[in-house]
Design a protein around this motif. Sequence first.
Motif, PDB file in Angstrom:
ATOM      1  N   THR A 109       0.808  -1.211   0.000  1.00  0.00           N
ATOM      2  CA  THR A 109       0.000   0.000   0.000  1.00  0.00           C
ATOM      3  C   THR A 109       0.842   1.262   0.000  1.00  0.00           C
ATOM      4  O   THR A 109       0.319   2.353  -0.241  1.00  0.00           O
ATOM      5  N   ALA A 110       2.129   1.141   0.256  1.00  0.00           N
ATOM      6  CA  ALA A 110       2.997   2.317   0.271  1.00  0.00           C
ATOM      7  C   ALA A 110       3.123   2.897  -1.129  1.00  0.00           C
ATOM      8  O   ALA A 110       3.101   2.180  -2.135  1.00  0.00           O
ATOM      9  N   ALA A 111       3.268   4.201  -1.222  1.00  0.00           N
ATOM     10  CA  ALA A 111       3.479   4.859  -2.510  1.00  0.00           C
ATOM     11  C   ALA A 111       4.782   4.361  -3.131  1.00  0.00           C
ATOM     12  O   ALA A 111       5.715   3.957  -2.431  1.00  0.00           O
ATOM     13  N   LEU A 112       4.843   4.409  -4.468  1.00  0.00           N
ATOM     14  CA  LEU A 112       6.013   3.870  -5.157  1.00  0.00           C
ATOM     15  C   LEU A 112       7.316   4.530  -4.700  1.00  0.00           C
ATOM     16  O   LEU A 112       8.313   3.815  -4.500  1.00  0.00           O
ATOM     17  N   PRO A 113       7.391   5.853  -4.513  1.00  0.00           N
ATOM     18  CA  PRO A 113       8.651   6.419  -4.021  1.00  0.00           C
ATOM     19  C   PRO A 113       9.091   5.820  -2.691  1.00  0.00           C
ATOM     20  O   PRO A 113      10.297   5.596  -2.477  1.00  0.00           O
ATOM     21  N   THR A 114       8.149   5.549  -1.798  1.00  0.00           N
ATOM     22  CA  THR A 114       8.499   4.925  -0.522  1.00  0.00           C
ATOM     23  C   THR A 114       9.030   3.520  -0.742  1.00  0.00           C
ATOM     24  O   THR A 114      10.014   3.105  -0.114  1.00  0.00           O
ATOM     25  N   GLN A 115       8.401   2.773  -1.641  1.00  0.00           N
ATOM     26  CA  GLN A 115       8.893   1.438  -1.953  1.00  0.00           C
ATOM     27  C   GLN A 115      10.313   1.492  -2.505  1.00  0.00           C
ATOM     28  O   GLN A 115      11.171   0.684  -2.141  1.00  0.00           O
ATOM     29  N   LEU A 116      10.567   2.446  -3.385  1.00  0.00           N
ATOM     30  CA  LEU A 116      11.890   2.540  -3.999  1.00  0.00           C
ATOM     31  C   LEU A 116      12.936   3.006  -2.997  1.00  0.00           C
ATOM     32  O   LEU A 116      14.093   2.580  -3.056  1.00  0.00           O
ATOM     33  N   ASP A 117      12.540   3.863  -2.059  1.00  0.00           N
ATOM     34  CA  ASP A 117      13.465   4.303  -1.020  1.00  0.00           C
ATOM     35  C   ASP A 117      13.872   3.141  -0.121  1.00  0.00           C
ATOM     36  O   ASP A 117      14.967   3.147   0.452  1.00  0.00           O
ATOM     37  N   HIS A 118      12.980   2.170   0.029  1.00  0.00           N
ATOM     38  CA  HIS A 118      13.221   1.002   0.888  1.00  0.00           C
ATOM     39  C   HIS A 118      13.167  -0.264   0.043  1.00  0.00           C
ATOM     40  O   HIS A 118      12.520  -1.251   0.411  1.00  0.00           O
ATOM     41  N   ALA A 119      13.878  -0.239  -1.078  1.00  0.00           N
ATOM     42  CA  ALA A 119      13.797  -1.336  -2.038  1.00  0.00           C
ATOM     43  C   ALA A 119      14.243  -2.658  -1.433  1.00  0.00           C
ATOM     44  O   ALA A 119      13.704  -3.718  -1.774  1.00  0.00           O
ATOM     45  N   PHE A 419      16.445  -1.924  -8.594  1.00  0.00           N
ATOM     46  CA  PHE A 419      17.021  -0.690  -8.058  1.00  0.00           C
ATOM     47  C   PHE A 419      17.105   0.324  -9.202  1.00  0.00           C
ATOM     48  O   PHE A 419      18.165   0.503  -9.809  1.00  0.00           O
ATOM     49  N   PRO A 420      16.006   0.970  -9.541  1.00  0.00           N
ATOM     50  CA  PRO A 420      15.974   1.826 -10.723  1.00  0.00           C
ATOM     51  C   PRO A 420      16.883   3.036 -10.608  1.00  0.00           C
ATOM     52  O   PRO A 420      17.075   3.593  -9.526  1.00  0.00           O
ATOM     53  N   ARG A 421      17.411   3.429 -11.772  1.00  0.00           N
ATOM     54  CA  ARG A 421      18.204   4.647 -11.900  1.00  0.00           C
ATOM     55  C   ARG A 421      17.510   5.540 -12.926  1.00  0.00           C
ATOM     56  O   ARG A 421      17.268   5.115 -14.059  1.00  0.00           O
ATOM     57  N   ASP A 422      17.189   6.753 -12.498  1.00  0.00           N
ATOM     58  CA  ASP A 422      16.488   7.667 -13.394  1.00  0.00           C
ATOM     59  C   ASP A 422      16.929   9.089 -13.114  1.00  0.00           C
ATOM     60  O   ASP A 422      17.950   9.319 -12.440  1.00  0.00           O
ATOM     61  N   LEU A 423      16.171  10.034 -13.600  1.00  0.00           N
ATOM     62  CA  LEU A 423      16.541  11.444 -13.497  1.00  0.00           C
ATOM     63  C   LEU A 423      16.759  11.867 -12.047  1.00  0.00           C
ATOM     64  O   LEU A 423      17.576  12.748 -11.767  1.00  0.00           O
ATOM     65  N   HIS A 424      16.031  11.266 -11.134  1.00  0.00           N
ATOM     66  CA  HIS A 424      16.071  11.705  -9.734  1.00  0.00           C
ATOM     67  C   HIS A 424      16.720  10.683  -8.798  1.00  0.00           C
ATOM     68  O   HIS A 424      17.047  11.042  -7.663  1.00  0.00           O
ATOM     69  N   ARG A 425      16.884   9.455  -9.200  1.00  0.00           N
ATOM     70  CA  ARG A 425      17.220   8.395  -8.247  1.00  0.00           C
ATOM     71  C   ARG A 425      18.585   7.788  -8.544  1.00  0.00           C
ATOM     72  O   ARG A 425      18.822   7.253  -9.637  1.00  0.00           O
TER      73      ARG A 425
END
Length: 428
Positions: A109-119, A419-425
């Motif tokens: 249920t966590a938002a995707l940014p939260t999931q990615l922060d705690h991948a 572990f995505p790499r993009d413009l911000h991450r």
Amino acid sequence: MQRILSHQLPAHPGATVRIAGWVHRRRLLKSVAFLIVRDAAGLAQVVITDPAGRAAVAELTEETVVEVTATVVANPAAPAGVELTHPTVRPLGPPAVPPPFDLYRPTLTAALPTQLDHADAALRHPTRSAALRVSAAAVAGFRAALDADGFVEIHTPKVVGSSTESGANVFALDWFGRPAYLAQSPQFYKQLMVGVFERVYEVGPVFRAEPHDTVRHLAQYTSLDVELGFVADHTDVMAVLRDTLAAMLATVAQRAGGALATLGVIPPPVPARIPAVHFTEALAIAGAPADEPDLAPAHERALGQWARAEHDSEFLFVTGYPMAKRPFYTHPDPARPAYSNGFDLLFRGMELVTGGQRLHRYDDYLAALAARGEPVGPYAGYLDGFRHGLPPHGGFAIGLERFVARLVGAANVREVTAFPRDLHRLTP
């Protein structure tokens, strides 16, 4: 006693076994406690009835690593139809710090940014790990299909000395005091390797410093690249692509059937002959102006709907893109030189694969570069291969993460990337 995995439990009714994994969930009732243990294969239910054992389980936190020795008993309501009774539960480490979301719930249920922060924790959720299993099976199918067809796997440099293929959208770095760049594609190298093995492929990372902040783009992704020699034209390449995709989906169904079931996904069939339309026809189908130089995402979606309605196909080839929108090494259509012997493959209304026939004569490369006002010097090492002789050839590249996202219905390619790499991450 040798450890077994959760999916092996039904084969051991009445036996005492040892499993190990993570505390997925605890349910503490008045006289009984249920401990759900998760391992790489799935879930196992442990039933604790003695007060001391129940108290010990109550102290465990979710995601703590434990070992359980217990007796296998049939129970149709339990995972895999069995449960473990009379257990001895032993932690294999200190109590874990629970993640900031519940991994035992059917969906995160966590938002995707939260999931990615705690991948590191989010990827343990069955739906997230299932997508990665699909990805692994797809790569296995890709390799197996091409190996069986006489292709040789190659490994090309990911650090290069010039940013020639796509202009300025590259990541620059310092290479012992000299400028260098992360490779955007193995394109030049796989063409040269056609001169060695005739048929080659590669699975590897590519890097694109394009400032896209969309659900379909990553700055680093996994590219499944193929190149083959002695082709008549791009249709030979399209035939290899069709068979490769069919093998990938068959392997996913075979090796990742449980993951597909977790995600509620049924792989689509690949038609024996994928429907194909010329770029000019595609513009008309999509309702785009006849002078449009490329297909926009909205056009691709319209074409995907058309392919489903007219051909019952989730796949559609668009051929003959304008030469002006294709790289300089693309072979023109001999009958219509303004258009290319290049193609895109759309999967469910989104570009998945780009490919085509390449130029193979040295003089044609000199003319192509001159026509675009580009100097020959930066391409010297690449062009040497054509001076020494290369056959008519072509190839394609599949974006792995985009393929998996379209297959499982993910709204964002990051949902199927570890572990995505993009413009911000850039972390974790």
